[in-house]
Design a protein around this motif. Sequence first.
Motif, mmCIF file in Angstrom:
data_model
loop_
_atom_site.group_PDB
_atom_site.id
_atom_site.type_symbol
_atom_site.label_atom_id
_atom_site.label_comp_id
_atom_site.label_asym_id
_atom_site.label_seq_id
_atom_site.Cartn_x
_atom_site.Cartn_y
_atom_site.Cartn_z
ATOM 1 N N TYR A 143 -16.771 27.182 76.222
ATOM 2 C CA TYR A 143 -17.406 26.728 77.465
ATOM 3 C C TYR A 143 -18.249 27.843 78.074
ATOM 4 N N ALA A 144 -17.695 29.074 78.111
ATOM 5 C CA ALA A 144 -18.421 30.198 78.698
ATOM 6 C C ALA A 144 -19.669 30.537 77.887
ATOM 7 N N SER A 145 -19.575 30.410 76.566
ATOM 8 C CA SER A 145 -20.724 30.768 75.716
ATOM 9 C C SER A 145 -21.855 29.752 75.817
ATOM 10 N N THR A 146 -21.535 28.499 76.184
ATOM 11 C CA THR A 146 -22.581 27.479 76.295
ATOM 12 C C THR A 146 -23.130 27.364 77.712
ATOM 13 N N PHE A 147 -22.562 28.089 78.645
ATOM 14 C CA PHE A 147 -23.022 28.034 80.039
ATOM 15 C C PHE A 147 -24.373 28.738 80.148
ATOM 16 N N ASN A 148 -25.385 28.008 80.619
ATOM 17 C CA ASN A 148 -26.735 28.558 80.741
ATOM 18 C C ASN A 148 -27.026 28.826 82.218
ATOM 19 N N PRO A 149 -26.992 30.076 82.652
ATOM 20 C CA PRO A 149 -27.190 30.367 84.077
ATOM 21 C C PRO A 149 -28.568 29.985 84.581
ATOM 22 N N ALA A 150 -29.562 29.977 83.703
ATOM 23 C CA ALA A 150 -30.919 29.659 84.134
ATOM 24 C C ALA A 150 -31.070 28.183 84.485
ATOM 25 N N ARG A 151 -30.144 27.348 84.031
ATOM 26 C CA ARG A 151 -30.240 25.920 84.295
ATOM 27 C C ARG A 151 -29.169 25.451 85.278
ATOM 28 N N LEU A 152 -28.559 26.370 85.980
ATOM 29 C CA LEU A 152 -27.477 26.030 86.904
ATOM 30 C C LEU A 152 -27.999 25.255 88.106
ATOM 31 N N ASN A 163 -7.024 20.155 86.769
ATOM 32 C CA ASN A 163 -6.503 19.820 85.448
ATOM 33 C C ASN A 163 -7.460 20.173 84.308
ATOM 34 N N LEU A 164 -8.528 20.918 84.621
ATOM 35 C CA LEU A 164 -9.484 21.339 83.610
ATOM 36 C C LEU A 164 -9.328 22.833 83.338
ATOM 37 N N PRO A 165 -8.969 23.230 82.128
ATOM 38 C CA PRO A 165 -8.811 24.665 81.831
ATOM 39 C C PRO A 165 -10.066 25.473 82.126
ATOM 40 N N GLU A 166 -11.243 24.898 81.825
ATOM 41 C CA GLU A 166 -12.482 25.636 82.019
ATOM 42 C C GLU A 166 -12.844 25.811 83.479
ATOM 43 N N ALA A 167 -12.188 25.024 84.371
ATOM 44 C CA ALA A 167 -12.526 25.114 85.789
ATOM 45 C C ALA A 167 -12.230 26.496 86.360
ATOM 46 N N ALA A 168 -11.273 27.203 85.767
ATOM 47 C CA ALA A 168 -10.954 28.548 86.245
ATOM 48 C C ALA A 168 -12.124 29.507 86.051
ATOM 49 N N LEU A 169 -13.012 29.182 85.102
ATOM 50 C CA LEU A 169 -14.148 30.060 84.825
ATOM 51 C C LEU A 169 -15.345 29.757 85.721
ATOM 52 N N PRO A 179 -16.078 29.393 89.083
ATOM 53 C CA PRO A 179 -16.507 30.260 90.199
ATOM 54 C C PRO A 179 -17.143 31.561 89.729
ATOM 55 N N GLU A 180 -16.550 32.179 88.706
ATOM 56 C CA GLU A 180 -17.088 33.450 88.208
ATOM 57 C C GLU A 180 -18.442 33.242 87.532
ATOM 58 N N LEU A 181 -18.566 32.164 86.743
ATOM 59 C CA LEU A 181 -19.833 31.897 86.068
ATOM 60 C C LEU A 181 -20.940 31.597 87.070
ATOM 61 N N VAL A 182 -20.613 30.836 88.119
ATOM 62 C CA VAL A 182 -21.607 30.516 89.143
ATOM 63 C C VAL A 182 -22.021 31.770 89.909
ATOM 64 N N ALA A 183 -21.029 32.598 90.257
ATOM 65 C CA ALA A 183 -21.315 33.820 91.021
ATOM 66 C C ALA A 183 -22.208 34.778 90.244
ATOM 67 N N ARG A 228 -27.121 37.137 85.551
ATOM 68 C CA ARG A 228 -27.353 36.867 84.137
ATOM 69 C C ARG A 228 -28.771 36.339 83.905
ATOM 70 N N THR A 229 -29.272 35.527 84.843
ATOM 71 C CA THR A 229 -30.633 35.011 84.711
ATOM 72 C C THR A 229 -31.650 36.147 84.760
ATOM 73 N N ASP A 230 -31.454 37.073 85.703
ATOM 74 C CA ASP A 230 -32.355 38.223 85.792
ATOM 75 C C ASP A 230 -32.321 39.044 84.514
ATOM 76 N N ALA A 231 -31.128 39.207 83.950
ATOM 77 C CA ALA A 231 -31.000 39.984 82.710
ATOM 78 C C ALA A 231 -31.715 39.282 81.553
ATOM 79 N N MET A 232 -31.615 37.944 81.509
ATOM 80 C CA MET A 232 -32.293 37.196 80.451
ATOM 81 C C MET A 232 -33.807 37.333 80.567
ATOM 82 N N VAL A 233 -34.308 37.288 81.799
ATOM 83 C CA VAL A 233 -35.752 37.408 82.013
ATOM 84 C C VAL A 233 -36.241 38.807 81.653
ATOM 85 N N ALA A 234 -35.431 39.818 81.997
ATOM 86 C CA ALA A 234 -35.837 41.210 81.758
ATOM 87 C C ALA A 234 -35.703 41.621 80.298
ATOM 88 N N ALA A 235 -34.894 40.896 79.521
ATOM 89 C CA ALA A 235 -34.670 41.270 78.117
ATOM 90 C C ALA A 235 -35.959 41.126 77.321
#
Length: 475
Positions: free
Chosen positions: A206-215, A231-237, A239-243, A248-255
Amino acid sequence: MRVAALAGETDFEGWRKAARAFRAAGVPPEEAAFRVGADAGGLFDEASLQTGEEARFPVPRAFVDLAGNVILHRSADRFDLLYRLLWRLEREPDLMKVVSDRDVADAFERAKNVSRASHKMKAFVRFRLAEDDRGEAWVAWFEPAHRVVEKTAPFFARRFSSMRWSILTPDGSAFWDTQALTYGPPATRDMAPAEDEVEEFWKTYYASTFNPARLKTRTMQGEMPKRYWANLPEAALIPELVAAASVRTDAMVAAPAPEPNVRLAKTLSRMNRDHAFEEGFVPSDLEELGHAVQACRRCPLWRDATQGVCGQGPKRAKLMIVGEQPGDQEDLAGRPFVGPAGQVLDAALEEAGIDRGDVFVTNAVKHFKHEPRGKRRIHKTPAVSEVSACRWWLDAERRLVRPRVILTLGGTAALGVLGRKVAVTTERGRPMPLHDATALLTVHPSYLLRIPDREAAAKERERFVADLKKVRGLL
């Protein structure tokens, strides 16, 4: 007040029986009540229920279907709403067509909410591994917005037919033993496993498929409401992924941009030059040809297609089969004959004793020509000019593959190979010598799929297999 007792919150047959009896006895909606449980006071007596059951009366099928969904809603007044509609239908037989009516609109909205809850259950149930005396079993805890366990459980029986599973909810439970689907009493969260080792893999995926640029947080919460997060295991991730999304988007653009495929870049460069073909571009192998077709602008078909689709098969093949053009599935997959027509072709080749793995399969036109119709893309036959423009690619494939026999499927394929229009019905099955191979014409497999009469379709399929056997004889 007349009161009917129902066996459970989703006792549709019980409500139906009582509602019939109420209406047959002339009990108006304001004097009718439905209670769940045998201890409901002032029960509508059994004798009257039986009399009402015999006094049948017609109701629209739309109402019966609607009521079957509305009764799964958690609202306390759903039984009263449905009986009010049933009462009114006697005097207003077309009531269900009046979508602006307050009661009708209310019922349809509740049915919509129930359908949405069923959809969310399909999306958000997460099974966890458990072991019992029979071995591996899977258990899920879920809290649906409405009482949709029995409505939705058959989906999981079809989807996970080979594994034993249980879905536990506060309303009831569903069990599948790989043979039969059964239902049980309500459950509690502690009856389901807390977690298992599979969840770590799921979280990683789930974390590897999360695209911050399309959030889009609001859209995400609309599709994945917070009520299901517990009741979703991925839900714990989440808040951190959104924050961290903006970082991460800036890093992708700068790469820095990755290095392009040098061979493909050269090919595209040659193809995009004006008069590239006149300048002598010649693909050296099938891989280069497959890359180059993506830059083809010889006709307008590339604009609406997903990609160009070249042939597939051995680099050297004695038999080349040429179809018309990629279909919808081929356009998405990037491979020829993978859809329904391809399945017909595969079965016929096997019956004729030809291994498809030894065949180079391609099309006369490399881009999917279609017209949109709603969400579907409907096939359109390529024009002569489009077939002529694409013949350059087909000739290149013939030069690289060097087939001894070329089988054309349908008139468009024959036009691409022979350079002239043909009457397939009169010229099929007759070998035609070419400068580099022998051609043989037959119908396209999609033609067999369009024949409505089963007997006629079976006869045409026999003729199609017979043509393939002639091809085997030529080989």
